[in-house]
Motif scaffolding. Structure first.
Motif, PDB file in Angstrom:
ATOM      1  N   PHE A   1       0.715  -7.881  -0.665  1.00 18.87           N
ATOM      2  CA  PHE A   1       0.321  -7.412  -1.995  1.00 18.87           C
ATOM      3  C   PHE A   1       0.203  -5.894  -2.054  1.00 18.87           C
ATOM      4  CE2 PHE A   1      -2.135 -11.636  -1.930  1.00 18.87           C
ATOM      5  CZ  PHE A   1      -1.006 -12.330  -2.318  1.00 18.87           C
ATOM      6  N   ASP A   2      -0.241  -5.295  -0.985  1.00 18.51           N
ATOM      7  CA  ASP A   2      -0.522  -3.858  -0.997  1.00 18.51           C
ATOM      8  C   ASP A   2       0.694  -3.016  -0.630  1.00 18.51           C
ATOM      9  OD1 ASP A   2      -2.585  -1.852  -1.387  1.00 18.51           O
ATOM     10  OD2 ASP A   2      -2.389  -1.447   0.758  1.00 18.51           O
ATOM     11  N   ASN A   3       1.651  -3.603   0.084  1.00 16.53           N
ATOM     12  CA  ASN A   3       2.805  -2.822   0.527  1.00 16.53           C
ATOM     13  C   ASN A   3       4.131  -3.384   0.013  1.00 16.53           C
ATOM     14  OD1 ASN A   3       1.217  -1.013   2.151  1.00 16.53           O
ATOM     15  ND2 ASN A   3       1.017  -2.647   3.653  1.00 16.53           N
ATOM     16  N   GLN A   4       4.399  -4.645   0.338  1.00 18.10           N
ATOM     17  CA  GLN A   4       5.713  -5.197   0.025  1.00 18.10           C
ATOM     18  C   GLN A   4       5.946  -5.308  -1.482  1.00 18.10           C
ATOM     19  OE1 GLN A   4       6.896  -8.694   2.308  1.00 18.10           O
ATOM     20  NE2 GLN A   4       5.450  -8.172   3.914  1.00 18.10           N
ATOM     21  N   LEU A   5       4.966  -5.854  -2.224  1.00 20.39           N
ATOM     22  CA  LEU A   5       5.152  -6.020  -3.670  1.00 20.39           C
ATOM     23  C   LEU A   5       5.318  -4.682  -4.391  1.00 20.39           C
ATOM     24  CD1 LEU A   5       5.268  -7.748  -6.202  1.00 20.39           C
ATOM     25  CD2 LEU A   5       2.756  -7.779  -6.235  1.00 20.39           C
ATOM     26  N   PRO A   6       4.428  -3.697  -4.179  1.00 15.78           N
ATOM     27  CA  PRO A   6       4.634  -2.397  -4.858  1.00 15.78           C
ATOM     28  C   PRO A   6       5.968  -1.750  -4.479  1.00 15.78           C
ATOM     29  CG  PRO A   6       2.412  -2.539  -3.984  1.00 15.78           C
ATOM     30  CD  PRO A   6       3.155  -3.714  -3.438  1.00 15.78           C
ATOM     31  N   ALA A   7       6.348  -1.850  -3.192  1.00 16.83           N
ATOM     32  CA  ALA A   7       7.619  -1.264  -2.771  1.00 16.83           C
ATOM     33  C   ALA A   7       8.784  -1.948  -3.477  1.00 16.83           C
ATOM     34  CB  ALA A   7       7.777  -1.379  -1.262  1.00 16.83           C
ATOM     35  N   ALA A   8       8.719  -3.270  -3.619  1.00 15.23           N
ATOM     36  CA  ALA A   8       9.800  -3.998  -4.299  1.00 15.23           C
ATOM     37  C   ALA A   8       9.862  -3.636  -5.776  1.00 15.23           C
ATOM     38  CB  ALA A   8       9.573  -5.508  -4.128  1.00 15.23           C
TER      39      ALA A   8
END
Length: 619
Positions: A368-375
């Motif tokens: 939630f904190d890294n992968q989703l915002p990056a995507a």
């Protein structure tokens, strides 16, 4: 039964149990140490010194192979167990545990056959012992080890190293500090040339462990005797020498009963002019009692160390039993209870991973904190909202009638097209959390010590939890896609209400010609403003989804996994019959065998400790 008989009988039982459990002669050092801590009597002598006759005299039975040259080619561990008066005598071999021999001629034949099985019908030797137990009211409790006779020359059919091989084998038994040496020497040979005494002197120079036995006293040259030796003047030992008169070859040929032979032996010493004054301390019966009494003394001295070793073994075995797990009950109800307990242990560890008690749950937050915002940042909005694409979509949305004020249909198409891109990151978040949960299940199964015994149950739990996680993932995907579709289904009204005012201000800032405004709507700046407005709206939606997608994923996957991961499995086992439950608790055969061995040893040691406690205080 006297205290002495109880103590020696106890040692016999422990030694035999150690042997049955495979402790002696290798394996676990702790268990073999127990054997070595217990005293036994090693019978040593040169070939044809009368070793076999001495043993048969002690036992009171004719049961050993006879012949010329090397007859004893494997160590014979002989355990004598005194039984109640009137009970039938019988023998048992360790390699034939369910067969009782009451015919001792068959015992002799089995010793020969079992020797040949290992060494072949040759004159070779083997250090693999034969274990024989004899139960009789006519014996004392003893453990005797008959060893191959020492020799000086290899004969035809034997390897050149036979002399050294036999000596090394014998030495391996007699050099142990708890071994009592029964050194057999024939009286019709010079004691200075005795192989048995020579070896005993090397391993027991003080003579504390050595008992000297003189055989064949009745075969000495007429006019000679062995008083110099028997009275300790020729070679002194700390224990008295004992003279033995074995059966003559004529008696053996006539199958003279050993009981009769014992009576003749007593008569020989009682009537002998040379040995009459020593008659009470001569003969095979006295030798057996002497050894038994000495064994009692040794055992009493060893009781503290034996008890300590037994207690240590019990502690280690109980620890191992806890690690291996206790045996499983056979009834279906108990088996179902066991399965549920194992599931609870697994579920507890799985929740610890999610809640931070164990590592792994933090990887979900990383999604939630890294992968989703990056995507979300990588979505191709720049291409979708390029000037060329905006003009194309707005123009297509207008059709033959250009928009009059604001291109509402164009806005909708641009926004809906942009929001469709959010499906990818939303589904990717679901899949990423699903992968983490699967990994945590796998780790939790591996970390549940109680489950290691049951590979079938592990596989069943893994399959059922995998199916549940798939269902949670499907529900989660439907939910996050629904969130995206909700954003596309109803656009925020306030955003649209601002657009006409902004366009009007830009197109006719001073209240001038309205035509100028219409012309302005088809300029490059007009389309840029549209792209900018759509981008602003999409960013607002992106911020919203960035917060709502994790909520949906946690609610549909993580929360469900914590609350109902095993519900499907519970439903499945509730429908299983007793046989199916038993199959789920089918253990690794090697582990089952190890537990059975540990349980037997534990039972042995606890019984030994109790028996030692019951007799060791008696004096």
């Amino acid at each position: 039964m006297t205290t002495m008989e109880s103590l020696i009988g106890l040692v016999n039982r422990i030694q035999r149990a150690c042997t049955v459990l495979g402790d002696y002669g290798g394996g676990d050092n702790t268990f073999s140490s127990l054997w070595e801590a217990l005293p036994s009597v090693a019978v040593v002598g040169g070939q044809s010194s009368g070793k076999s006759s001495v043993l048969e005299s002690i036992v009171g039975r004719d049961f050993l192979p006879r012949g010329s040259g090397i007859v004893t080619r494997r160590p014979l561990v002989l355990q004598l167990h005194k039984t109640e008066s009137g009970q039938q005598e019988y023998a048992e071999f360790l390699h034939l545990p369910k067969r009782r021999f009451t015919d001792f001629a068959l015992v002799r034949k089995e010793i020969q056959d079992e020797t040949d099985r290992i060494t072949g019908r040759t004159k070779q030797i083997s250090n693999v012992p034969i274990h024989l137990s004899i139960y009789s009211p006519n014996v004392v409790n003893l453990t005797l080890i008959d060893l191959p006779g020492l020799t000086k020359v290899a004969v035809e059919g034997q390897p050149e190293t036979i002399v050294e091989d036999i000596e090394n084998m014998v030495r391996s038994y007699v050099e142990k500090p708890n071994s009592i040496i029964l050194a057999i020497s024939p009286a019709n040979q010079d004691i200075a040339t005795s192989d048995a005494i020579k070896l005993a002197r090397e391993v027991d120079p003080s003579g504390e462990r050595t008992f000297g036995v003189l055989t064949k006293l009745d075969l000495m040259d007429k006019g000679t005797n062995a008083l110099e030796v028997l009275e300790g003047r020729s070679y002194r030992l700390q224990h008295p020498w004992v003279g033995i008169v074995n059966r003559s070859q004529a008696d053996i040929n006539k199958n003279v009963d050993m009981i009769v032979a014992r009576r003749k032996e007593r008569e020989y010493f009682a009537t002998s002019p040379d040995y009459g004054h020593l008659a009470s301390k001569m003969g095979s019966e006295y030798l057996a009692k002497l050894l038994s009494k000495h064994l009692e003394t040794v055992i009493r001295a060893r009781i503290p160390s034996i008890t300590s070793l037994i207690n240590k073994s019990i502690d280690e075995l109980e620890s191992e039993m806890d690690h291996l797990g206790r045996p499983i009950a056979v009834d279906a109800g108990a088996q179902l209870y066991t399965i549920l307990e194992l599931c609870r242990a697994f579920d507890r560890i799985f929740k610890e991973h999610l809640d931070g008690g164990r590592p792994g749950g933090d990887r979900i937050y990383g999604v939630f904190d890294n992968q989703l915002p990056a995507a979300l940042r990588k979505l191709p909005f720049d291409r979708h909202l390029s000037l060329q694409n905006v003009r194309k979509i707005v123009s297509e949305a207008d059709g033959y009638q250009p928009h009059l004020i604001a291109p509402e249909q164009g806005y909708r198409r641009l926004i809906e097209g942009s929001l469709n891109y959010f499906r990818g990151p939303a589904e990717a978040s679901v899949d990423a959390v699903h992968f983490v949960l699967k990994e945590l299940v796998r780790k939790s199964i591996g970390e549940t010590q109680e489950l290691k015994r049951f590979p079938t149950l592990q596989a069943e739990i893994s399959a059922a939890t995998g199916e549940s996680l798939e269902r949670f993932r499907d529900d989660s995907k439907k939910t996050v896609i629904r969130l995206v579709e909700m954003e596309a289904s109803y656009l925020t009204v306030e955003f649209f209400r601002k657009l006409p005012q902004e366009v009007e201000k830009v197109g006719n800032p001073a209240g001038g010609n309205p035509a100028a405004s219409t012309v302005d709507r088809y300029t490059e700046g007009h389309f840029r403003r549209i792209a900018s407005n759509v981008s602003s709206y999409v960013n607002m939606v992106s911020d919203t989804l960035r917060n709502t997608i994790p909520k949906a994923v946690v609610h549909c996957q993580v929360r469900e996994a914590k609350q109902s991961l095993l519900n499907l499995f519970y439903t499945q086992i509730g429908k299983k019959e007793g046989k199916q439950l038993s199959q789920m608790l089918d253990e690794d055969p090697a582990l089952m065998e190890r537990r059975q061995q540990c349980a037997k040893r534990l039972e042995l040691y606890k019984a030994a400790r109790d028996e030692i406690d019951s007799v060791s205080w008696v004096r």
